[in-house]
Scaffold this active site. Structure first.
Site, PDB file in Angstrom:
ATOM      1  CD  GLU A  45      -3.023  -0.780  -0.063  1.00 15.88           C
ATOM      2  OE1 GLU A  45      -3.037   0.322  -0.637  1.00 15.88           O
ATOM      3  OE2 GLU A  45      -3.735  -1.724  -0.434  1.00 15.88           O
ATOM      4  CE1 TYR A 128      -6.967   2.989   0.009  1.00 21.02           C
ATOM      5  CE2 TYR A 128      -4.596   2.956   0.402  1.00 21.02           C
ATOM      6  CZ  TYR A 128      -5.701   2.482  -0.254  1.00 21.02           C
ATOM      7  OH  TYR A 128      -5.565   1.475  -1.167  1.00 21.02           O
ATOM      8  CG  ASP A 146      -7.829   4.334  -3.591  1.00 19.57           C
ATOM      9  OD1 ASP A 146      -9.023   4.271  -3.964  1.00 19.57           O
ATOM     10  OD2 ASP A 146      -6.958   3.555  -4.019  1.00 19.57           O
TER      11      ASP A 146
END
Ligand code: SF4
Length: 374
Positions: A45, A128, A146
Site C-alpha cells: 500500500e 486509508y 482512495d
C-alpha cells in the site's frame, strides 16, 4: 450527498454480490494478494501511493525478499533501505516505513499491531492505509477511500464536483462504508479498487464491461465522463540545475552524501528536495549560463583547494520532473588528474553509482555520463 442515489436493501445485496463475483473471476494476480500478511499488505500500500502497479511489482518482490518481516526492516541500515527503494521516488515513504518498523519493535514486540488506534499511530500510516490493513489482513469492517474508490463512488451516485473538496471526501467515505460488504470487507475493498483501476478508469470508463453498470447513476445520465471534476493543478515552476560529474582517469566519480547530513553546503536550498535527500553529484541552481556558473562553483569551492580540473565537458541536457517542478538539467563531466577529497563524499566507479541510494535525477545524470563515455 443524496443517499437515495445508492443501492439499498435487496439492490445493495445484489450490487455487492455482483461486484464480488466479478472480482473473484477477473482480479489481477498481484504478489501482495497471495496471502494476508499485514506486513506485505502495508509495504504494497505504501509503494502504491503515487506509483503505478506495474512499476511497483518488481520493487515489492525485491524489497520483501531483502526485508521479509518487521524485524529485518527495523534492523537494516537506512542506506540499504533507500537503495532497495531507489527509483521508486518519494523517498520519505521508505524512511517512514523503516521508522514505523522500528516503532513496532519498540512498542509492539516486533509484531504488526491489530487495532485501528495502534496502526494509525505508526509513522507514515494514514486512514486509508489503516483501513486497507484492517480489512484485508484482519477482516475488519473498514472501507477504504482512495482516488480510485472515490471516482467509482462519485460516478455510482452521479456526484459532481471535486471529490477532494472539504466535506465531499468525508461524505464519500460515509458512502463507501455504507456500500462495504460486511461479510468480506477485505475482498470488497480490493474489488472497489480493482474496478476503479481497470474498468471505471479516469478517462473513458469501460461501462459496457462494468459488473455494476445497472446501479450506476452517472451512466444512466450519460455524465460518467464528467465525473470526477478535474482538480486545479498547481502552476509548474521551472528549475535549472547544473551538475558536476567529477571523475578521474580510473573512471571513479564523486558522490556527495545526503544533504541532511551536512555535506554539499554550497548547494542551493531546494537541492536537497530535488535529489530526494540522497547521494548526489555536486549540484547548483543555475541561471542563464549553467556552464559558466558551474565552472565558477567548482573553481571557487573545489578546484583551488585541491588542484584544478583538467577538462570540463558538456553532457546531454536532461529533463526531470519533481511534483510541480519542471527541471532542466545541464550535466558536465569535470575530469581531474586526482579527485579531490571532500569530507563525507565517496569515490566510486561511475558504473557503480547504484550501490548507493540515489534519486531518479542522479540516476539520469549518471546514465548520461556513462553513455557519453562509451
Ligand atoms: Fe464506472 Fe461506468 Fe461502471 Fe458507472 S457504469 S461504475 S461509470 S464503469
Amino acid at each position: 450527498m443524496a443517499a437515495e442515489h445508492f443501492p439499498r436493501n435487496t439492490a445493495l445485496r445484489q450490487f455487492r454480490s455482483q461486484l464480488l463475483e466479478w472480482f473473484a473471476l477477473y482480479q489481477r494476480d498481484l504478489p501482495w494478494r497471495r496471502n494476508r500478511d499485514p506486513y506485505r499488505i502495508w509495504i504494497s500500500e505504501i509503494m502504491l501511493q503515487q506509483t503505478r502497479v506495474a512499476a511497483v511489482i518488481p520493487y515489492f518482490e525485491k524489497f520483501c525478499a531483502r526485508f521479509p518481516d518487521v524485524a529485518a526492516l527495523a534492523s537494516a541500515e537506512e542506506a540499504e533501505v533507500l537503495r532497495m527503494w531507489s527509483g521508486l521516488g518519494y523517498y520519505s515513504r521508505a524512511r517512514n516505513l523503516q521508522a514505523a518498523a522500528q516503532q513496532m519493535v519498540r512498542e509492539h514486540g516486533g509484531k504488526f499491531p491489530k487495532t485501528e488506534k495502534e496502526i494509525r499511530g505508526l509513522r507514515g500510516i494514514g486512514q486509508y492505509t489503516t483501513n486497507a490493513i484492517l480489512s484485508i489482513a484482519f477482516g475488519e469492517q473498514h472501507a477504504v477511500l482512495d482516488g480510485n474508490v472515490a471516482r467509482v463512488v462519485a460516478r455510482l451516485g452521479a456526484i459532481r464536483g471535486d471529490p477532494r473538496g472539504s466535506t465531499r471526501w468525508e461524505s464519500l467515505q460515509r458512502t463507501a462504508s455504507h456500500l462495504l460488504a460486511p461479510e468480506s470487507p477485505g475482498n470488497w475493498n480490493q474489488a472497489m479498487m480493482e474496478l476503479g483501476a481497470t474498468v471505471c478508469t479516469p478517462r473513458a470508463p469501460k461501462c459496457l464491461l462494468c459488473p455494476v453498470a445497472k446501479f450506476c447513476r452517472a451512466r444512466k445520465l450519460g455524465i460518467q465522463g464528467l465525473i470526477p471534476e478535474k482538480r486545479k493543478k498547481r502552476a509548474t515552476v521551472e528549475v535549472t540545475l547544473a551538475v558536476a560529474v567529477m571523475t578521474d582517469a580510473r573512471g571513479r566519480c564523486i558522490l556527495l552524501p545526503p544533504p541532511k547530513n551536512g555535506a554539499g553546503k554550497a548547494a542551493a536550498d531546494d537541492i536537497p528536495t530535488l535529489v530526494s535527500n540522497m547521494w548526489h553529484f555536486p549540484t547548483i541552481s543555475a541561471g542563464n549560463n549553467p556552464a559558466g556558473e558551474l565552472r565558477r562553483y567548482v573553481e571557487k569551492n573545489i578546484a583551488p583547494v585541491r588542484g584544478s580540473p583538467v577538462r570540463f565537458t558538456a553532457l546531454e541536457k536532461l529533463r526531470h520532473t519533481v511534483t510541480y517542478r519542471a527541471i532542466r538539467i545541464f550535466p558536465f563531466r569535470v575530469e581531474f588528474a586526482k579527485l579531490p577529497d571532500i569530507a563525507g563524499a565517496k569515490k566510486i566507479l561511475l558504473q557503480d553509482f547504484s550501490t548507493l541510494p540515489v534519486s531518479n535525477l542522479t540516476r539520469k545524470v549518471a546514465r548520461a555520463a556513462l553513455s557519453a563515455a562509451k
